[in-house]
Scaffold this motif. Sequence first.
Motif, PDB file in Angstrom:
ATOM      1  N   ALA A  31     -23.477  -2.520  20.447  1.00  0.00           N
ATOM      2  CA  ALA A  31     -24.245  -1.326  20.366  1.00  0.00           C
ATOM      3  C   ALA A  31     -25.556  -1.479  19.619  1.00  0.00           C
ATOM      4  CB  ALA A  31     -23.216  -0.132  19.607  1.00  0.00           C
ATOM      5  N   ALA A  32     -25.346  -2.362  18.698  1.00  0.00           N
ATOM      6  CA  ALA A  32     -26.812  -2.207  17.641  1.00  0.00           C
ATOM      7  C   ALA A  32     -27.798  -3.240  18.795  1.00  0.00           C
ATOM      8  CB  ALA A  32     -26.433  -3.338  16.267  1.00  0.00           C
ATOM      9  N   LEU A  33     -27.378  -4.226  19.445  1.00  0.00           N
ATOM     10  CA  LEU A  33     -27.921  -4.859  20.401  1.00  0.00           C
ATOM     11  C   LEU A  33     -28.858  -3.918  21.475  1.00  0.00           C
ATOM     12  CD1 LEU A  33     -29.331  -7.831  20.535  1.00  0.00           C
ATOM     13  CD2 LEU A  33     -27.774  -7.815  22.579  1.00  0.00           C
ATOM     14  N   GLU A  34     -28.206  -3.156  21.857  1.00  0.00           N
ATOM     15  CA  GLU A  34     -28.561  -2.255  22.909  1.00  0.00           C
ATOM     16  C   GLU A  34     -29.436  -1.104  22.236  1.00  0.00           C
ATOM     17  OE1 GLU A  34     -27.936   1.341  23.621  1.00  0.00           O
ATOM     18  OE2 GLU A  34     -28.695   1.121  25.370  1.00  0.00           O
ATOM     19  N   GLN A  35     -29.129  -0.876  21.079  1.00  0.00           N
ATOM     20  CA  GLN A  35     -30.219   0.240  20.233  1.00  0.00           C
ATOM     21  C   GLN A  35     -31.280  -0.493  20.064  1.00  0.00           C
ATOM     22  OE1 GLN A  35     -29.045   3.415  18.591  1.00  0.00           O
ATOM     23  NE2 GLN A  35     -28.200   3.577  20.544  1.00  0.00           N
ATOM     24  N   THR A  45     -30.667   3.206  13.741  1.00  0.00           N
ATOM     25  CA  THR A  45     -30.157   3.997  12.418  1.00  0.00           C
ATOM     26  C   THR A  45     -28.425   3.330  12.358  1.00  0.00           C
ATOM     27  OG1 THR A  45     -29.279   5.853  13.662  1.00  0.00           O
ATOM     28  CG2 THR A  45     -31.532   5.822  12.457  1.00  0.00           C
ATOM     29  N   MET A  46     -27.899   3.087  11.348  1.00  0.00           N
ATOM     30  CA  MET A  46     -26.273   2.959  11.065  1.00  0.00           C
ATOM     31  C   MET A  46     -25.454   4.023  11.936  1.00  0.00           C
ATOM     32  SD  MET A  46     -26.562   0.089   9.512  1.00  0.00           S
ATOM     33  CE  MET A  46     -25.756  -0.578   8.494  1.00  0.00           C
ATOM     34  N   GLU A  47     -26.237   5.384  11.839  1.00  0.00           N
ATOM     35  CA  GLU A  47     -25.424   6.376  12.602  1.00  0.00           C
ATOM     36  C   GLU A  47     -25.481   6.346  13.924  1.00  0.00           C
ATOM     37  OE1 GLU A  47     -27.785   6.341  10.128  1.00  0.00           O
ATOM     38  OE2 GLU A  47     -27.087   7.738   8.378  1.00  0.00           O
ATOM     39  N   GLY A  48     -26.623   5.991  14.441  1.00  0.00           N
ATOM     40  CA  GLY A  48     -26.784   5.947  15.955  1.00  0.00           C
ATOM     41  C   GLY A  48     -25.703   4.754  16.530  1.00  0.00           C
ATOM     42  N   VAL A  49     -25.750   3.683  15.728  1.00  0.00           N
ATOM     43  CA  VAL A  49     -24.860   2.679  16.083  1.00  0.00           C
ATOM     44  C   VAL A  49     -23.523   2.862  16.181  1.00  0.00           C
ATOM     45  CG1 VAL A  49     -24.117  -0.044  15.606  1.00  0.00           C
ATOM     46  CG2 VAL A  49     -26.633   0.716  15.422  1.00  0.00           C
ATOM     47  N   ALA A  59     -17.455   2.684   9.128  1.00  0.00           N
ATOM     48  CA  ALA A  59     -16.741   1.410   9.588  1.00  0.00           C
ATOM     49  C   ALA A  59     -17.951   0.233   9.856  1.00  0.00           C
ATOM     50  CB  ALA A  59     -16.171   1.721  11.014  1.00  0.00           C
ATOM     51  N   VAL A  60     -19.160   0.778  10.067  1.00  0.00           N
ATOM     52  CA  VAL A  60     -20.179  -0.011  10.217  1.00  0.00           C
ATOM     53  C   VAL A  60     -20.740  -0.505   8.774  1.00  0.00           C
ATOM     54  CG1 VAL A  60     -22.690  -0.198  10.982  1.00  0.00           C
ATOM     55  CG2 VAL A  60     -21.136   1.117  12.143  1.00  0.00           C
ATOM     56  N   TYR A  61     -20.868   0.387   7.929  1.00  0.00           N
ATOM     57  CA  TYR A  61     -21.317   0.133   6.554  1.00  0.00           C
ATOM     58  C   TYR A  61     -20.252  -0.957   5.729  1.00  0.00           C
ATOM     59  CZ  TYR A  61     -25.411   2.722   6.044  1.00  0.00           C
ATOM     60  OH  TYR A  61     -26.791   3.134   6.137  1.00  0.00           O
ATOM     61  N   ARG A  62     -19.018  -0.863   6.055  1.00  0.00           N
ATOM     62  CA  ARG A  62     -18.222  -1.677   5.371  1.00  0.00           C
ATOM     63  C   ARG A  62     -18.395  -3.133   5.891  1.00  0.00           C
ATOM     64  NH1 ARG A  62     -13.800   1.775   6.148  1.00  0.00           N
ATOM     65  NH2 ARG A  62     -13.273   1.008   8.234  1.00  0.00           N
ATOM     66  N   ARG A  63     -18.888  -3.336   7.106  1.00  0.00           N
ATOM     67  CA  ARG A  63     -19.026  -4.823   7.511  1.00  0.00           C
ATOM     68  C   ARG A  63     -20.427  -5.190   7.224  1.00  0.00           C
ATOM     69  NH1 ARG A  63     -15.383  -2.265  10.289  1.00  0.00           N
ATOM     70  NH2 ARG A  63     -13.333  -3.471  11.072  1.00  0.00           N
ATOM     71  N   TRP A  64     -21.512  -4.337   7.154  1.00  0.00           N
ATOM     72  CA  TRP A  64     -22.833  -4.733   7.157  1.00  0.00           C
ATOM     73  C   TRP A  64     -23.569  -3.806   6.193  1.00  0.00           C
ATOM     74  CZ3 TRP A  64     -20.372  -4.505  12.082  1.00  0.00           C
ATOM     75  CH2 TRP A  64     -20.383  -6.064  12.567  1.00  0.00           C
ATOM     76  N   PRO A  65     -23.951  -4.250   5.223  1.00  0.00           N
ATOM     77  CA  PRO A  65     -24.574  -3.364   3.959  1.00  0.00           C
ATOM     78  C   PRO A  65     -25.994  -2.670   4.615  1.00  0.00           C
ATOM     79  CG  PRO A  65     -24.736  -5.481   3.466  1.00  0.00           C
ATOM     80  CD  PRO A  65     -24.028  -5.520   4.587  1.00  0.00           C
ATOM     81  N   LEU A  70     -26.877  -5.981   9.871  1.00  0.00           N
ATOM     82  CA  LEU A  70     -26.528  -5.599  11.059  1.00  0.00           C
ATOM     83  C   LEU A  70     -27.270  -6.269  12.286  1.00  0.00           C
ATOM     84  CD1 LEU A  70     -24.487  -4.176  13.106  1.00  0.00           C
ATOM     85  CD2 LEU A  70     -25.998  -2.183  12.666  1.00  0.00           C
ATOM     86  N   ALA A  71     -28.696  -5.886  12.116  1.00  0.00           N
ATOM     87  CA  ALA A  71     -29.500  -6.569  13.221  1.00  0.00           C
ATOM     88  C   ALA A  71     -29.429  -8.070  13.284  1.00  0.00           C
ATOM     89  CB  ALA A  71     -30.921  -6.158  12.964  1.00  0.00           C
ATOM     90  N   THR A  72     -29.481  -8.618  12.182  1.00  0.00           N
ATOM     91  CA  THR A  72     -29.548 -10.233  12.165  1.00  0.00           C
ATOM     92  C   THR A  72     -28.188 -10.548  12.762  1.00  0.00           C
ATOM     93  OG1 THR A  72     -30.641 -10.153  10.154  1.00  0.00           O
ATOM     94  CG2 THR A  72     -29.572 -12.222  10.446  1.00  0.00           C
TER      95      THR A  72
END
Lengths: 205, 205
Positions: A31-35, A45-49, A59-65, A70-72
């Motif tokens: 989803a992040a790559l697609e965004q 945005t973290m919300e959008g992803v 769930a996103v923030y737990r893995r990527w601060p 996240l993008a990396t």
Amino acid sequence: MVMSRKAATEPSKQVAPRRRGPVLERAILTAALEQLSTVGWRGLTMEGVASAAQTGKAAVYRRWPSKQALATDALQAALPAVPDVPDLGSLREDLLFLVLRMREAMYSQSGLALRAVIDESDHETAHCFVRMVVEGVVEPTKHRILEVVRRGVGRGEVRPDATGDIVADVVPALMMYRSKMGGREISEHDLVEVVDQVMLPLLRP
Amino acid sequence: MVMSRKAATEPSKQVAPRRRGPVLERAILTAALEQLSTVGWRGLTMEGVASAAQTGKAAVYRRWPSKQALATDALQAALPAVPDVPDLGSLREDLLFLVLRMREAMYSQSGLALRAVIDESDHETAHCFVRMVVEGVVEPTKHRILEVVRRGVGRGEVRPDATGDIVADVVPALMMYRSKMGGREISEHDLVEVVDQVMLPLLRP
């Protein structure tokens, strides 16, 4: 059993099937790559992803601060593969094969995402992404170009001293420049010009 | 008399001597260019420019309704001049003269400001700035390179069919690519390589 009971007690919060660990991570990275490839770095945005991955922001923030972390990971997992170039019998055919594959990578989803982060992020962030691209794409591409050039030296089609770094930079440099300054996608015709009007005269003995 | 009386009644609001019309406009444009070349497009604010120009925000907004309008005029007024290349007797000397001048322009205040707006502004804004750069710098530079190439054709140093657009793009493309991917300023030594390892072999008969 525990999972299915839990899902059954939270029917309204859980539309998608409950995914965990690697499966959920993969969905978030996809989803992040697609965004990135559609709304760009600034639109990400973290919300959008989270929403696109049908999960929660937590769930996103737990893995990527952060957005950058996240993008990396999303980009690292999707760096365009640098293709092997089969021996097609002539320098011209080998070069055309390679540049057309480079163009495909440039306009692939991960290629668009990569350019979005480099073009749009601030100087320091862009620097981290540029380093990733240099290590993961630019250097391997340079090696591939030099392989093709050395094969041409072996065939007597290329002068032996044409194997410097700066020679290997000419193709990617022209692709970046024309894409940035030309205001349109690079066409296959442009790349035939690059090969016939620049690389072949530059390399010949 | 009106002016001096007005200034006398507002001693705390008016530190710099009161300037009007072209003088004030010039001061604002100079401040905008300076801000672009130091804090970049994203760091540029109308307040910051007003403060650096020792005037009020209203004086800036009265003339330029937006940051983009202000940056456009500031850059337009300061586009790096594309130098004439004197006939130095050989293709190599002519090319070296030109690429070293291009490097100076690239790292001049207006060159830094131009790259800041293109690299940092959003896609649509960047597109307007790119058009300005293409018309004001890229195209004139291309003409200058082709002049040098044609002079070489006249001397018998260059093959007559090496005067295509794509050939003229090689030098600026390598300069942009190396500056973006190399993570450091382009050195004079890099440019000697561009001339000796790329342009001379590419152009020779």
